[in-house]
Design a protein around this motif. Sequence first.
Motif, PDB file in Angstrom:
ATOM      1  N   ASN A  41       3.896  18.473 -10.681  1.00 58.13           N
ATOM      2  CA  ASN A  41       4.477  18.701  -9.367  1.00 58.13           C
ATOM      3  C   ASN A  41       3.862  17.759  -8.339  1.00 58.13           C
ATOM      4  O   ASN A  41       4.574  17.161  -7.528  1.00 58.13           O
ATOM      5  CB  ASN A  41       4.270  20.165  -8.956  1.00 58.13           C
ATOM      6  N   TYR A  42       2.556  17.602  -8.374  1.00 59.05           N
ATOM      7  CA  TYR A  42       1.866  16.694  -7.460  1.00 59.05           C
ATOM      8  C   TYR A  42       2.378  15.262  -7.643  1.00 59.05           C
ATOM      9  O   TYR A  42       2.709  14.585  -6.672  1.00 59.05           O
ATOM     10  CB  TYR A  42       0.356  16.760  -7.701  1.00 59.05           C
ATOM     11  N   ASN A  45       5.851  14.735  -6.231  1.00 55.87           N
ATOM     12  CA  ASN A  45       5.854  14.702  -4.771  1.00 55.87           C
ATOM     13  C   ASN A  45       5.271  13.412  -4.228  1.00 55.87           C
ATOM     14  O   ASN A  45       5.805  12.840  -3.275  1.00 55.87           O
ATOM     15  CB  ASN A  45       5.108  15.916  -4.202  1.00 55.87           C
ATOM     16  N   LYS A  49       7.691  10.845  -2.133  1.00 58.03           N
ATOM     17  CA  LYS A  49       7.382  10.636  -0.717  1.00 58.03           C
ATOM     18  C   LYS A  49       6.662   9.322  -0.451  1.00 58.03           C
ATOM     19  O   LYS A  49       6.412   8.986   0.701  1.00 58.03           O
ATOM     20  CB  LYS A  49       6.556  11.815  -0.199  1.00 58.03           C
ATOM     21  N   ASP A  76       1.881  20.681   1.869  1.00 59.80           N
ATOM     22  CA  ASP A  76       3.330  20.502   1.790  1.00 59.80           C
ATOM     23  C   ASP A  76       3.722  19.067   1.469  1.00 59.80           C
ATOM     24  O   ASP A  76       4.842  18.807   1.040  1.00 59.80           O
ATOM     25  CB  ASP A  76       4.021  20.981   3.058  1.00 59.80           C
ATOM     26  N   SER A  77       2.813  18.124   1.629  1.00 57.99           N
ATOM     27  CA  SER A  77       3.064  16.743   1.222  1.00 57.99           C
ATOM     28  C   SER A  77       2.729  16.535  -0.244  1.00 57.99           C
ATOM     29  O   SER A  77       3.237  15.622  -0.875  1.00 57.99           O
ATOM     30  CB  SER A  77       2.215  15.775   2.049  1.00 57.99           C
ATOM     31  N   PHE A  79       2.604  19.215  -2.728  1.00 55.23           N
ATOM     32  CA  PHE A  79       3.225  20.149  -3.663  1.00 55.23           C
ATOM     33  C   PHE A  79       4.562  20.638  -3.125  1.00 55.23           C
ATOM     34  O   PHE A  79       4.856  20.515  -1.950  1.00 55.23           O
ATOM     35  CB  PHE A  79       2.306  21.363  -3.899  1.00 55.23           C
ATOM     36  N   SER A  80       5.346  21.238  -4.006  1.00 59.16           N
ATOM     37  CA  SER A  80       6.613  21.847  -3.619  1.00 59.16           C
ATOM     38  C   SER A  80       6.855  23.069  -4.499  1.00 59.16           C
ATOM     39  O   SER A  80       6.131  23.306  -5.468  1.00 59.16           O
ATOM     40  CB  SER A  80       7.769  20.849  -3.773  1.00 59.16           C
ATOM     41  N   ASP A  81       7.851  23.829  -4.130  1.00 63.38           N
ATOM     42  CA  ASP A  81       8.309  24.979  -4.906  1.00 63.38           C
ATOM     43  C   ASP A  81       7.173  25.972  -5.178  1.00 63.38           C
ATOM     44  O   ASP A  81       6.380  26.257  -4.301  1.00 63.38           O
ATOM     45  CB  ASP A  81       8.995  24.522  -6.196  1.00 63.38           C
ATOM     46  N   LEU A  84       3.504  24.860  -4.472  1.00 66.47           N
ATOM     47  CA  LEU A  84       3.153  24.933  -3.052  1.00 66.47           C
ATOM     48  C   LEU A  84       2.919  26.370  -2.621  1.00 66.47           C
ATOM     49  O   LEU A  84       1.951  26.669  -1.911  1.00 66.47           O
ATOM     50  CB  LEU A  84       4.261  24.301  -2.201  1.00 66.47           C
ATOM     51  N   GLU A  85       3.768  27.259  -3.062  1.00 72.01           N
ATOM     52  CA  GLU A  85       3.641  28.679  -2.726  1.00 72.01           C
ATOM     53  C   GLU A  85       2.271  29.210  -3.168  1.00 72.01           C
ATOM     54  O   GLU A  85       1.578  29.881  -2.404  1.00 72.01           O
ATOM     55  CB  GLU A  85       4.769  29.443  -3.425  1.00 72.01           C
ATOM     56  N   GLU A  88      -0.592  27.594  -1.034  1.00 71.57           N
ATOM     57  CA  GLU A  88      -0.624  28.098   0.347  1.00 71.57           C
ATOM     58  C   GLU A  88      -1.209  29.504   0.418  1.00 71.57           C
ATOM     59  O   GLU A  88      -1.871  29.846   1.383  1.00 71.57           O
ATOM     60  CB  GLU A  88       0.768  28.089   0.962  1.00 71.57           C
TER      61      GLU A  88
END
Length: 89
Positions: A41-42, A45, A49, A76-77, A79-81, A84-85, A88
Amino acid sequence: MTSTALKALNKEYGVKATFSGKGDSKLCLTIAEGPIDFIGNYCENVKAKCMMRDTEQVIDWVQREQNISVNQYYLDSSFSDVALEYMEK
């Protein structure tokens, strides 16, 4: 975060992870296993980006070393989905 909170978070996401302190300002989260592919995932991203001018070298290093250094203010830069959850929380 307390160890009790981390245990609850790990149970919620099916992750095995521990954390330790490094001095006054660094926290190390070691993820042993689980259904979330944090490395993949990292890398996705970072690539999408184009956050760094040496993106390919960063991705190669992360995949080889299986290690990520992340600033909490830029989750948020990085990780995602679901990755990220988790981060966080």
